[in-house]
Design a protein around this motif. Structure first.
Motif, mmCIF file in Angstrom:
data_model
loop_
_atom_site.group_PDB
_atom_site.id
_atom_site.type_symbol
_atom_site.label_atom_id
_atom_site.label_comp_id
_atom_site.label_asym_id
_atom_site.label_seq_id
_atom_site.Cartn_x
_atom_site.Cartn_y
_atom_site.Cartn_z
ATOM 1 N N PHE A 295 8.497 1.892 1.992
ATOM 2 C CA PHE A 295 7.287 1.704 1.198
ATOM 3 C C PHE A 295 6.198 0.980 1.992
ATOM 4 O O PHE A 295 5.010 1.242 1.812
ATOM 5 N N ASP A 296 6.613 0.061 2.862
ATOM 6 C CA ASP A 296 5.639 -0.692 3.659
ATOM 7 C C ASP A 296 4.742 0.208 4.498
ATOM 8 O O ASP A 296 3.577 -0.132 4.753
ATOM 9 N N VAL A 297 5.282 1.334 4.951
ATOM 10 C CA VAL A 297 4.579 2.121 5.969
ATOM 11 C C VAL A 297 4.215 3.535 5.515
ATOM 12 O O VAL A 297 3.609 4.282 6.285
ATOM 13 N N LEU A 298 4.561 3.913 4.305
ATOM 14 C CA LEU A 298 4.075 5.191 3.792
ATOM 15 C C LEU A 298 2.593 5.065 3.458
ATOM 16 O O LEU A 298 2.153 4.039 2.938
ATOM 17 N N PRO A 299 1.803 6.100 3.733
ATOM 18 C CA PRO A 299 0.392 6.051 3.337
ATOM 19 C C PRO A 299 0.257 5.995 1.816
ATOM 20 O O PRO A 299 1.123 6.471 1.074
ATOM 21 N N SER A 300 -0.821 5.421 1.339
ATOM 22 C CA SER A 300 -1.070 5.387 -0.100
ATOM 23 C C SER A 300 -1.203 6.801 -0.652
ATOM 24 O O SER A 300 -1.727 7.701 0.012
#
Length: 233
Positions: A120-125
């Motif tokens: 979740f930290d690094v997935l794009p919005s």
């Protein structure tokens, strides 16, 4: 509030029974190529968004905790036009999935073999079109309910990476998990669309569900949509 740099405890299992030789081979030969790059802090200390170009032009779906991988591979084979990400920290489950991927010869998926919070930290919005939470760890003791996925720390992070009107499916055999889901998921920005004992048309019954049915625990199926778009706030 969700904090991407908070110190995290992980309470689930990482290792189980001794792996078979074939499973060790799958891990050694297949895992690296299928794993998303830049998810761990070691590889991406700045926590910049990861490269999803392998899925360019495809709707993107996520399965959170894929267990033995039955449902994930079924979806990949049923929807070759979709890109799927599977997240699972349990090594034995990862090895089982890799064997199923070889047998099914599907190529439209990638893995994160670890804590979904790091992903979740690094997935794009607003990058996900659909997410699946199938038979998550129930944490049955009341003092452990805060460890369940359906709490605000997890759900707000999931909401950030889901598109407006994206679909969230939850399957469980635990009535109290349904109760907590109905209370918590809407608070994170999701609207309930359906709940009941009838599975989705493309559902693949997992080994966890089959165990629940054998032991007399009926399944529950919940469908939510991410708020926003189509006239919603």
């Amino acid at each position: 509030m969700y904090d991407p740099v908070e110190r995290r405890n992980f309470y689930g299992r990482i290792h189980g029974k001794t792996l078979r030789d074939s499973q060790k081979t799958y891990l050694a030969e297949d895992l690296e190529a299928l794993s998303l790059k830049g998810v761990t802090r070691e590889d991406n200390p700045e926590r910049t968004p990861i490269d999803l170009s392998r899925f360019e032009g495809k709707p993107l779906w996520l399965e959170i905790g894929f267990g033995g991988g039955e449902h994930l591979v079924h979806m990949a084979a049923t929807y070759p036009q979709v890109g799927l990400i599977g997240c699972e920290p349990f090594v034995n489950g990862i090895a089982m999935l890799l064997g199923k991927i070889r047998a099914a010869e599907v190529s439209n998926l990638a893995l994160h073999p670890g804590d979904v919070r790091d992903l979740f930290d690094v997935l794009p919005s607003a990058c996900l079109d659909k997410a699946f939470l199938n038979y998550p760890d129930p944490w049955p003791k009341a003092r452990h309910h805060r460890r369940r996925f359906v709490t605000q720390g997890y759900l707000t992070a999931l909401a950030r990476v889901m598109k407006p009107q994206a679909e969230l499916r939850i399957a469980t055999d635990i009535a109290d998990y349904v109760r907590q889901s109905l209370e918590e998921v809407p608070l994170a920005g999701f609207a309930l669309q359906d709940q009941g004992d009838t599975p989705w048309a493309d559902w693949y019954s997992t080994r966890y569900e089959q165990k629940a049915l054998r032991e007399g625990r009926p399944p529950y199926y919940l469908t939510y949509r991410r708020n926003g778009g189509a006239g919603e706030v």
